[in-house]
Design a protein around this motif. Structure first.
Motif, PDB file in Angstrom:
ATOM      1  N   VAL A 189      -4.986 -34.452 -10.417  1.00 53.37           N
ATOM      2  CA  VAL A 189      -3.712 -34.885 -10.703  1.00 53.37           C
ATOM      3  C   VAL A 189      -2.530 -34.018 -10.436  1.00 53.37           C
ATOM      4  N   LEU A 190      -3.052 -32.495 -10.410  1.00 51.91           N
ATOM      5  CA  LEU A 190      -2.152 -31.489 -10.504  1.00 51.91           C
ATOM      6  C   LEU A 190      -2.619 -30.515  -9.242  1.00 51.91           C
ATOM      7  N   THR A 191      -1.761 -30.015  -8.349  1.00 53.01           N
ATOM      8  CA  THR A 191      -2.167 -28.812  -7.378  1.00 53.01           C
ATOM      9  C   THR A 191      -1.079 -27.576  -7.648  1.00 53.01           C
ATOM     10  N   THR A 192      -1.695 -26.426  -7.739  1.00 49.45           N
ATOM     11  CA  THR A 192      -0.707 -25.519  -7.736  1.00 49.45           C
ATOM     12  C   THR A 192      -1.087 -24.679  -6.273  1.00 49.45           C
ATOM     13  N   LEU A 193      -0.112 -24.000  -5.757  1.00 52.03           N
ATOM     14  CA  LEU A 193      -0.222 -23.804  -4.402  1.00 52.03           C
ATOM     15  C   LEU A 193       0.734 -22.666  -4.064  1.00 52.03           C
ATOM     16  N   ASP A 194       0.372 -21.485  -3.635  1.00 54.52           N
ATOM     17  CA  ASP A 194       0.890 -20.248  -3.118  1.00 54.52           C
ATOM     18  C   ASP A 194       1.474 -20.579  -1.965  1.00 54.52           C
ATOM     19  N   VAL A 195       2.596 -20.026  -1.499  1.00 54.45           N
ATOM     20  CA  VAL A 195       3.422 -19.957  -0.298  1.00 54.45           C
ATOM     21  C   VAL A 195       3.133 -19.361   0.709  1.00 54.45           C
ATOM     22  N   SER A 196       2.933 -17.856   0.330  1.00 53.01           N
ATOM     23  CA  SER A 196       2.298 -16.898   1.195  1.00 53.01           C
ATOM     24  C   SER A 196       0.823 -16.637   1.206  1.00 53.01           C
ATOM     25  N   MET A 197       0.044 -17.291   2.169  1.00 48.97           N
ATOM     26  CA  MET A 197      -1.156 -17.294   2.111  1.00 48.97           C
ATOM     27  C   MET A 197      -1.950 -16.830   3.776  1.00 48.97           C
ATOM     28  N   PRO A 198      -2.722 -16.295   3.813  1.00 52.21           N
ATOM     29  CA  PRO A 198      -3.314 -16.012   5.246  1.00 52.21           C
ATOM     30  C   PRO A 198      -3.489 -17.384   5.784  1.00 52.21           C
TER      31      PRO A 198
ATOM     32  N   ILE B   1       2.507 -31.324  -7.059  1.00 49.96           N
ATOM     33  CA  ILE B   1       2.112 -30.218  -6.408  1.00 49.96           C
ATOM     34  C   ILE B   1       3.377 -29.073  -7.079  1.00 49.96           C
ATOM     35  N   VAL B   2       2.879 -27.916  -7.495  1.00 56.24           N
ATOM     36  CA  VAL B   2       3.583 -27.136  -8.094  1.00 56.24           C
ATOM     37  C   VAL B   2       3.575 -25.704  -7.100  1.00 56.24           C
ATOM     38  N   MET B   3       4.658 -25.487  -6.343  1.00 56.25           N
ATOM     39  CA  MET B   3       4.531 -24.002  -5.778  1.00 56.25           C
ATOM     40  C   MET B   3       4.723 -22.913  -6.362  1.00 56.25           C
ATOM     41  N   VAL B   4       3.842 -21.916  -6.439  1.00 56.59           N
ATOM     42  CA  VAL B   4       4.044 -20.881  -7.467  1.00 56.59           C
ATOM     43  C   VAL B   4       4.168 -19.731  -6.227  1.00 56.59           C
ATOM     44  N   THR B   5       5.171 -18.923  -6.077  1.00 57.08           N
ATOM     45  CA  THR B   5       5.414 -17.910  -5.276  1.00 57.08           C
ATOM     46  C   THR B   5       6.322 -16.938  -5.572  1.00 57.08           C
ATOM     47  N   ALA B   6       6.438 -15.915  -4.867  1.00 59.83           N
ATOM     48  CA  ALA B   6       7.268 -14.685  -5.170  1.00 59.83           C
ATOM     49  C   ALA B   6       8.652 -14.940  -4.669  1.00 59.83           C
ATOM     50  N   ARG B   7       8.551 -15.737  -3.607  1.00 62.14           N
ATOM     51  CA  ARG B   7       9.817 -16.267  -2.869  1.00 62.14           C
ATOM     52  C   ARG B   7      10.865 -17.010  -3.940  1.00 62.14           C
ATOM     53  N   ALA B   8      12.046 -16.173  -4.536  1.00 66.09           N
ATOM     54  CA  ALA B   8      12.801 -17.053  -5.201  1.00 66.09           C
ATOM     55  C   ALA B   8      14.082 -17.509  -4.771  1.00 66.09           C
ATOM     56  N   ASP B   9      14.108 -17.355  -3.533  1.00 69.90           N
ATOM     57  CA  ASP B   9      15.508 -17.921  -2.873  1.00 69.90           C
ATOM     58  C   ASP B   9      15.540 -19.647  -2.595  1.00 69.90           C
TER      59      ASP B   9
ATOM     60  N   GLY C  98      10.015 -26.102   0.151  1.00 70.54           N
ATOM     61  CA  GLY C  98       9.021 -26.478  -0.370  1.00 70.54           C
ATOM     62  C   GLY C  98       9.068 -28.034  -0.803  1.00 70.54           C
ATOM     63  N   ARG C  99      10.229 -28.263  -1.461  1.00 70.22           N
ATOM     64  CA  ARG C  99      10.409 -29.756  -1.675  1.00 70.22           C
ATOM     65  C   ARG C  99      10.315 -30.710  -0.582  1.00 70.22           C
ATOM     66  N   GLU C 100      10.943 -30.314   0.666  1.00 67.01           N
ATOM     67  CA  GLU C 100      10.623 -30.797   1.929  1.00 67.01           C
ATOM     68  C   GLU C 100       9.369 -31.256   2.278  1.00 67.01           C
ATOM     69  N   ALA C 101       8.397 -30.210   2.143  1.00 70.62           N
ATOM     70  CA  ALA C 101       7.034 -30.157   2.547  1.00 70.62           C
ATOM     71  C   ALA C 101       6.400 -31.057   1.365  1.00 70.62           C
ATOM     72  N   GLY C 102       6.823 -31.377   0.242  1.00 70.24           N
ATOM     73  CA  GLY C 102       6.003 -32.233  -0.638  1.00 70.24           C
ATOM     74  C   GLY C 102       5.879 -31.847  -2.107  1.00 70.24           C
ATOM     75  N   ALA C 103       6.338 -30.677  -2.130  1.00 75.23           N
ATOM     76  CA  ALA C 103       6.291 -29.880  -3.604  1.00 75.23           C
ATOM     77  C   ALA C 103       7.065 -30.782  -4.607  1.00 75.23           C
ATOM     78  N   ASP C 104       6.692 -31.044  -5.875  1.00 65.82           N
ATOM     79  CA  ASP C 104       7.206 -31.442  -6.879  1.00 65.82           C
ATOM     80  C   ASP C 104       8.133 -30.494  -7.659  1.00 65.82           C
ATOM     81  N   ASP C 105       7.662 -29.255  -7.667  1.00 67.69           N
ATOM     82  CA  ASP C 105       8.316 -28.391  -8.597  1.00 67.69           C
ATOM     83  C   ASP C 105       7.848 -26.834  -7.824  1.00 67.69           C
TER      84      ASP C 105
END
Length: 125
Positions: free
Chosen positions: A50-59, A78-86, A93-100
């Protein structure tokens, strides 16, 4: 159909993966983890979370491509969890399908609150 209280965490940093796992397990989730995008896509396909957390910067494939691939077959939140704050990365992320979008470092209670809001919203659909 997503399984209630099942979560997949896709994160290459072991400490952050462990923190997110602890937060979600403490909230009653059955947690499955992956260290990269390809493995994460397969976990989502197998576990129907029901929930997926996803880092942006991965190999390998990044979080944006991972989200697009997951969206092709799943309506997991999908919740993207990332160090990129801009804002540009949040928009991508939202265009790719993230919900938050949650920036690192984050407080565990902030993650819990966002997850609760997303899942409450799911029941309103």
């Amino acid at each position: 159909m997503p399984s209630p209280r099942v979560a997949v965490i896709i994160e290459d940093d072991a400490d952050i993966r462990s923190l997110i796992s602890a937060v979600l397990q403490g909230s009653g989730f059955d947690v499955h983890t992956a260290t990269g995008g390809i493995e994460g896509v397969e976990k989502v396909r197998a576990e129907h979370p029901v929930l997926t957390t996803l880092d942006v910067s991965m190999p390998g494939i990044d979080g944006f491509e991972t989200a697009r691939r997951i969206r092709a077959f799943s309506d997991t939140r999908i919740v993207m969890v990332t160090a990129r704050a801009d804002e540009e990365h949040a928009r991508l992320g939202r265009e790719a399908g993230a919900d938050d979008y949650l920036t690192k470092p984050f407080r565990p209670r902030d993650l819990r609150a966002r997850v609760d809001a997303l899942l409450a919203d799911r029941h309103d659909d």
